[in-house]
Enzyme design. Sequence first.
Site, PDB file in Angstrom:
ATOM      1  N   ASP A  67      26.920  25.543 -92.868  1.00  0.00           N
ATOM      2  CA  ASP A  67      28.013  24.907 -92.144  1.00  0.00           C
ATOM      3  C   ASP A  67      28.443  25.689 -90.912  1.00  0.00           C
ATOM      4  O   ASP A  67      28.072  26.852 -90.737  1.00  0.00           O
ATOM      5  CB  ASP A  67      29.224  24.732 -93.073  1.00  0.00           C
ATOM      6  CG  ASP A  67      29.378  25.915 -93.995  1.00  0.00           C
ATOM      7  OD1 ASP A  67      29.516  27.033 -93.500  1.00  0.00           O
ATOM      8  OD2 ASP A  67      29.328  25.706 -95.226  1.00  0.00           O
ATOM      9  N   ASN A 136      38.326  24.255-105.533  1.00  0.00           N
ATOM     10  CA  ASN A 136      38.368  22.813-105.835  1.00  0.00           C
ATOM     11  C   ASN A 136      36.977  22.262-106.159  1.00  0.00           C
ATOM     12  O   ASN A 136      36.790  21.055-106.238  1.00  0.00           O
ATOM     13  CB  ASN A 136      38.982  22.043-104.660  1.00  0.00           C
ATOM     14  CG  ASN A 136      38.172  22.187-103.377  1.00  0.00           C
ATOM     15  OD1 ASN A 136      37.095  22.776-103.389  1.00  0.00           O
ATOM     16  ND2 ASN A 136      38.678  21.650-102.281  1.00  0.00           N
ATOM     17  N   HIS A 138      34.217  22.636-104.300  1.00  0.00           N
ATOM     18  CA  HIS A 138      33.346  22.254-103.177  1.00  0.00           C
ATOM     19  C   HIS A 138      32.110  23.145-103.103  1.00  0.00           C
ATOM     20  O   HIS A 138      32.119  24.292-103.541  1.00  0.00           O
ATOM     21  CB  HIS A 138      34.121  22.206-101.846  1.00  0.00           C
ATOM     22  CG  HIS A 138      34.453  23.531-101.227  1.00  0.00           C
ATOM     23  ND1 HIS A 138      35.587  23.743-100.486  1.00  0.00           N
ATOM     24  CD2 HIS A 138      33.805  24.719-101.214  1.00  0.00           C
ATOM     25  CE1 HIS A 138      35.607  24.980-100.046  1.00  0.00           C
ATOM     26  NE2 HIS A 138      34.536  25.599-100.489  1.00  0.00           N
ATOM     27  N   GLU A 143      33.927  18.514 -99.823  1.00  0.00           N
ATOM     28  CA  GLU A 143      35.189  18.543-100.565  1.00  0.00           C
ATOM     29  C   GLU A 143      35.208  17.424-101.599  1.00  0.00           C
ATOM     30  O   GLU A 143      34.423  16.469-101.500  1.00  0.00           O
ATOM     31  CB  GLU A 143      36.349  18.338 -99.583  1.00  0.00           C
ATOM     32  CG  GLU A 143      36.414  19.363 -98.454  1.00  0.00           C
ATOM     33  CD  GLU A 143      36.985  20.715 -98.883  1.00  0.00           C
ATOM     34  OE1 GLU A 143      36.875  21.080-100.069  1.00  0.00           O
ATOM     35  OE2 GLU A 143      37.541  21.406 -98.019  1.00  0.00           O
TER      36      GLU A 143
HETATM   37  C1  F6R Z   1      31.040  28.201 -96.660  1.00  0.00           C
HETATM   38  C2  F6R Z   1      30.618  27.793 -97.957  1.00  0.00           C
HETATM   39  C3  F6R Z   1      31.677  27.568 -98.975  1.00  0.00           C
HETATM   40  C4  F6R Z   1      31.994  28.860 -99.727  1.00  0.00           C
HETATM   41  C5  F6R Z   1      33.084  28.617-100.739  1.00  0.00           C
HETATM   42  C6  F6R Z   1      33.452  29.879-101.475  1.00  0.00           C
HETATM   43  O1  F6R Z   1      29.912  28.435 -95.884  1.00  0.00           O
HETATM   44  O2  F6R Z   1      29.468  27.661 -98.196  1.00  0.00           O
HETATM   45  O3  F6R Z   1      31.252  26.593 -99.883  1.00  0.00           O
HETATM   46  O4  F6R Z   1      30.847  29.335-100.353  1.00  0.00           O
HETATM   47  O5  F6R Z   1      34.224  28.146-100.069  1.00  0.00           O
HETATM   48  O6  F6R Z   1      34.007  30.769-100.563  1.00  0.00           O
HETATM   49  P1  F6R Z   1      34.438  32.236-100.999  1.00  0.00           P
HETATM   50  O7  F6R Z   1      33.215  32.914-101.428  1.00  0.00           O
HETATM   51  O8  F6R Z   1      34.992  32.819 -99.734  1.00  0.00           O
HETATM   52  O9  F6R Z   1      35.435  32.081-102.081  1.00  0.00           O
END
Ligand code: F6R
Length: 241
Positions: A67, A136, A138, A143
């Site tokens: 992303d 959540n 994702h 989301e």
């Molecule tokens: C962003 C991504 C997200 C994160 C997720 C967990 O590139 O891939 O899905 O992996 O939000 O984020 P952390 O590890 O910061 O809790």
Amino acid sequence: MNIQVVHDYGQLCDAAAYIIASQVITKPDSVIGTASGGTVLGVYSKLVDLYEQGLVDFSSVKIFNNDEFQGLDKEHTQSRFNLLSANLIDRININPDNFHIPKGTAKEDFPECKRYEKSIDAAGGVDLQILGIGVNGHIGFNEPSDFFAPYTYLADLNETTREANVRFFGHISKVPQKAYSVGVGTIMRARKIILVAEGEWKAQAIKAMIQKRVTPQLPASILQFHGNVTVIIDEKAASML
Ligand code: F6R
């Protein structure tokens, strides 16, 4: 799903980095999908160690990041491009042309999403997809929603996700509202997936992902339908299983 519960974050990083390293050792021209939240940073640091020890050669690897925040150019301090560059890309011997990421400042979103999805296909698809998980549920920036996005798209970020990113941006007002993200379908087309999570704050999402019904309201639950998923979690993230 193959669930590996490890003691702490250090072990989680070691285990995940060994899987990525062995992927590259066994297929030097692997296509890797990368996540870029906080959890994976220690994994990338361990991978850099393995590279510096001469154990892994990234010269033929292609990386596609999951992303990029909409509106941020590559130079922006909080762009995913910068985060990945500083923590992985600039520290290993990957050809910079082989590092791919959606263009946050693309003028039109649909052509950009199409271009990104096509470039993944042109590379032969993703061999190993690395994922974190949001509180959540994702994955990437998919989301909770009424449907599973099949391809790369411009995703609306939930307030919980924006709040989780305040630690990077300093203030909620600076966290973008949208991000380009690979779709759940893009993730599911990867041949192999590893997902990492640490801490009690992820325990609920991990339980729902593994033990509850598959639903787009908990995007990570779709991984139950993938044939080659390894989940590496610390004891706290596993505490509700
Ligand atoms: C962003 C991504 C997200 C994160 C997720 C967990 O590139 O891939 O899905 O992996 O939000 O984020 P952390 O590890 O910061 O809790």
